[in-house]
Design an enzyme around this catalytic site. Sequence first.
Site, short mmCIF file in Angstrom:
data_model
loop_
_atom_site.label_atom_id
_atom_site.label_comp_id
_atom_site.label_asym_id
_atom_site.label_seq_id
_atom_site.Cartn_x
_atom_site.Cartn_y
_atom_site.Cartn_z
N CYS A 84 0.49 -0.87 -0.36
CA CYS A 84 -0.14 0.07 -0.22
C CYS A 84 0.92 1.19 -0.13
O CYS A 84 1.68 1.12 0.71
CB CYS A 84 -0.95 0.28 0.88
SG CYS A 84 -1.46 1.48 0.99
N CYS A 208 -1.47 3.98 -6.49
CA CYS A 208 -1.89 3.65 -6.15
C CYS A 208 -2.30 1.89 -6.37
O CYS A 208 -2.75 1.58 -7.46
CB CYS A 208 -3.32 4.20 -5.08
SG CYS A 208 -5.28 2.62 -3.94
N1 DGL Z 1 -4.27 0.96 -2.07
C1 DGL Z 1 -3.81 1.78 -1.47
C2 DGL Z 1 -2.17 2.76 -1.67
O1 DGL Z 1 -1.57 1.08 -2.38
C3 DGL Z 1 -4.35 2.73 -0.68
C4 DGL Z 1 -6.05 2.74 -1.22
C5 DGL Z 1 -7.51 3.59 0.68
O2 DGL Z 1 -7.53 2.68 0.90
O3 DGL Z 1 -7.04 4.41 -0.22
O4 DGL Z 1 -2.22 3.63 -1.44
#
Ligand code: DGL
Length: 263
Positions: A84, A208
């Site tokens: 993430c 993301c």
């Molecule tokens: N998948 C996450 C990232 O790479 C975050 C998504 C979220 O929960 O806002 O930042």
Amino acid sequence: MNGADAAAERVRNAPIGVFDSGIGGLSVLQALRAELPAERFVYLADTGHAPYGERGDAFVARRTHTLARYLVQQHGAKALVVACNTATAAAMDSLRQRYPLLPLVGVEPALKPAASATQSGRIAVMATRGTVSSARFGRLIAALPPQVRCRIQACDGLASAIEAQAACAPQDAAADAAKTLELCRRYVDTLGPWGNKAGETDTLVLGCTHYVFAQDALQQLLGPKVQILSTGEPVARQTRRLLANAGRLQSLPPSPSTQTFAF
Ligand code: DGL
């Protein structure tokens, strides 16, 4: 086998912990499984506390430490992959302080590879508000070569829309897909013009891990002259390197497995 050897073997055969606010990290897990086919993985989706991107650093850092502690204490994880970007930006430094001996891999927008790949000298990044407002992201931008121009878009709502689309009942699928597409279109329009001519942006960085699940829709909006970069494969290669350096690659005959938990 003496006690120390047995302990080292137990560590080698322990799982790798991987986590994200939701399904986004599954895009990284896919690359990890391809790169490390003999390993066992435990994947945590913190869906009860998502989206991270619009929650603020302190909240995300607290959740990141809670998930890391759970993976280390309950599953004996031998390495952690923070799949993430938002959690990496908010908590990677404090995680390294808390677990100085554990192989730790985070995910960051692929700005440097984009700067090398662009022909037009213009790149763009889509990421969460948390990621783009972080000091870590600021350092990535500051390190870009001066001739590369980078446009930045905080994509409020997009990770949630992708998550909802994945979790929806079949009768809601069309409406959820339409919402994802509408947000993609809005953000792509804001970042344009796209293409490979002078003044156009030819490289989009997905900052993301959720957005990888909208990559096909994004590519259709951007057209074939624009390349899209994400980070799953480099992260998987880095995980292999760290495990090898720490002597923690799986030593038993392959019995790959993945356990998945939603919090
Ligand atoms: N998948 C996450 C990232 O790479 C975050 C998504 C979220 O929960 O806002 O930042």
